[in-house]
Design a protein around this motif. Structure first.
Motif, PDB file in Angstrom:
ATOM      1  N   LEU A   9       1.347   3.096   7.883  1.00 56.27           N
ATOM      2  CA  LEU A   9       1.511   3.845   6.641  1.00 56.27           C
ATOM      3  C   LEU A   9       2.101   5.229   6.892  1.00 56.27           C
ATOM      4  N   ASP A  10       3.000   5.635   6.024  1.00 58.79           N
ATOM      5  CA  ASP A  10       3.597   6.973   6.077  1.00 58.79           C
ATOM      6  C   ASP A  10       2.902   7.834   5.025  1.00 58.79           C
ATOM      7  N   LEU A  11       2.129   8.817   5.476  1.00 56.03           N
ATOM      8  CA  LEU A  11       1.353   9.664   4.569  1.00 56.03           C
ATOM      9  C   LEU A  11       1.995  11.029   4.357  1.00 56.03           C
ATOM     10  N   SER A  12       3.225  11.193   4.807  1.00 59.52           N
ATOM     11  CA  SER A  12       3.859  12.512   4.780  1.00 59.52           C
ATOM     12  C   SER A  12       4.179  13.004   3.376  1.00 59.52           C
ATOM     13  N   THR A  53      -2.650  11.272  -1.760  1.00 57.89           N
ATOM     14  CA  THR A  53      -3.692  10.260  -1.883  1.00 57.89           C
ATOM     15  C   THR A  53      -4.479  10.149  -0.583  1.00 57.89           C
ATOM     16  N   LYS A  54      -5.803  10.103  -0.706  1.00 54.01           N
ATOM     17  CA  LYS A  54      -6.668   9.995   0.461  1.00 54.01           C
ATOM     18  C   LYS A  54      -6.977   8.523   0.748  1.00 54.01           C
ATOM     19  N   LEU A  55      -7.158   8.200   2.017  1.00 55.13           N
ATOM     20  CA  LEU A  55      -7.448   6.824   2.422  1.00 55.13           C
ATOM     21  C   LEU A  55      -8.943   6.617   2.602  1.00 55.13           C
ATOM     22  N   LEU A  56      -9.417   5.463   2.107  1.00 57.09           N
ATOM     23  CA  LEU A  56     -10.812   5.079   2.262  1.00 57.09           C
ATOM     24  C   LEU A  56     -10.872   3.713   2.924  1.00 57.09           C
ATOM     25  N   LEU A  87       0.823  -1.204   0.000  1.00 63.26           N
ATOM     26  CA  LEU A  87       0.000   0.000   0.000  1.00 63.26           C
ATOM     27  C   LEU A  87       0.860   1.258   0.000  1.00 63.26           C
ATOM     28  N   GLN A  88       1.998   1.194   0.679  1.00 61.22           N
ATOM     29  CA  GLN A  88       2.910   2.330   0.687  1.00 61.22           C
ATOM     30  C   GLN A  88       3.396   2.642  -0.725  1.00 61.22           C
ATOM     31  N   ILE A 142      -7.634   8.488   8.033  1.00 63.51           N
ATOM     32  CA  ILE A 142      -8.663   8.038   7.094  1.00 63.51           C
ATOM     33  C   ILE A 142      -9.556   9.211   6.704  1.00 63.51           C
ATOM     34  N   ASP A 143      -9.717   9.415   5.388  1.00 66.51           N
ATOM     35  CA  ASP A 143     -10.509  10.530   4.870  1.00 66.51           C
ATOM     36  C   ASP A 143     -11.951  10.142   4.564  1.00 66.51           C
ATOM     37  N   TYR A 144     -12.134   8.913   4.056  1.00 67.65           N
ATOM     38  CA  TYR A 144     -13.452   8.474   3.609  1.00 67.65           C
ATOM     39  C   TYR A 144     -13.865   7.183   4.301  1.00 67.65           C
TER      40      TYR A 144
END
Length: 270
Positions: free
Chosen positions: A52-55, A59-62, A17-18, A80-82
């Motif tokens: 997960l590293d979102l820095s 991309t938004k997480l659902l 996923l990363q 988590i966005d959605y």
């Protein structure tokens, strides 16, 4: 991942996923907060999101949820966005998939939406069996529109018309999107299609020419819904969508995506 029988180790999921987070996708459907008895493959979603590293990604997480408990668990993670909810226009499938009637599901969506809005997040409702069903439940364009309107009254603005079992045709895709998108410009109405290896393009073209700009894909077409019948055709392959729309229109980094594609063979090995 949810349809794989052998458990994919958490570290393997997270690393894969990363890679996808670096490719430029708008949204990544990365896991679900559902009963581990129903979907054992997703029992480590909390650990995955924590790893997960979102820095360095936009991309938004659902995450998929099926009830209030799942929504509360998902909303413990601000990354988590959605929250995605599978709402079937087929009563039979809704009972199989979420153990709830359509009337019960409307109430679930209402409660989940209240929690989601309070947390400053958004819901995505998947109108599954949106192109027909094998159970003999009522289906036509008016049925789909009826549920779209009813759920939009709960301030839901993002919907994915979902094939689920591969019964969509270019004609049905074109008809639904060409009628719904202009009629409800305040809504974002996307496509979650299933396909055979030879029929993907005609379905994408039908949706795109009818005004659809939001498409779900799965790398190499892997996956499916464990609650649906076994003879599913594959998910719409992400690589076919990228191929059709091109790097400029899709915004996908070709080299990064190629690396993720290569990794997928190890992740999804039997």
């Amino acid at each position: 991942m949810q349809g794989r029988h052998a458990f994919i180790p958490t570290a393997v999921k997270t690393a894969y996923l990363q890679q996808l987070l670096a490719c430029g996708f708008d949204t990544l459907d990365f896991g679900s907060f559902v009963s581990p008895k129903a979907i054992p493959q997703m029992r480590d979603t909390a650990e995955v999101v924590a790893g997960l590293d979102l820095s360095a990604t936009q991309t938004k997480l659902l995450a998929i949820v099926a009830n209030r408990r799942g929504a509360e668990a998902a909303l413990q993670h601000p990354q988590i966005d959605y929250l995605g909810y599978p709402f079937s226009v087929s009563e039979t499938f809704q009972l199989r998939n979420t153990n709830a009637t359509l009337a019960d599901s409307v109430e679930r969506v209402k409660r989940i939406q209240e929690l989601t809005q309070r947390a400053g997040k958004q819901m995505v409702v998947y109108l599954s069996m949106g192109f027909g069903n094998p159970y003999g439940d009522p289906w036509n364009a008016e049925v789909v529109e009826q549920w779209l309107v009813r759920l939009a009254e709960l301030d839901i603005t993002i919907f994915q018309l979902s094939d689920t079992i591969g019964v969509s045709s270019p004609a049905s895709i074109s008809y639904l999107f060409a009628n719904l998108i202009p009629r409800y410009p305040q809504l974002e109405i996307g496509a979650h299609l299933h396909t055979t290896p030879t029929s993907w393009q005609e379905k994408v073209v039908a949706a795109a020419e009818a005004g659809c700009v939001r498409f779900d894909g799965a790398v190499r077409g892997f996956g499916g819904c464990p609650m649906a019948r076994d003879e599913l055709t594959g998910n719409m392959p992400t690589e076919r969508l990228v191929e059709y729309f091109g790097a400029e229109r899709s915004g996908i980094d070709a080299d990064c995506f190629a690396a993720a594609m290569a990794s997928s063979l190890d992740v999804f090995q039997d």
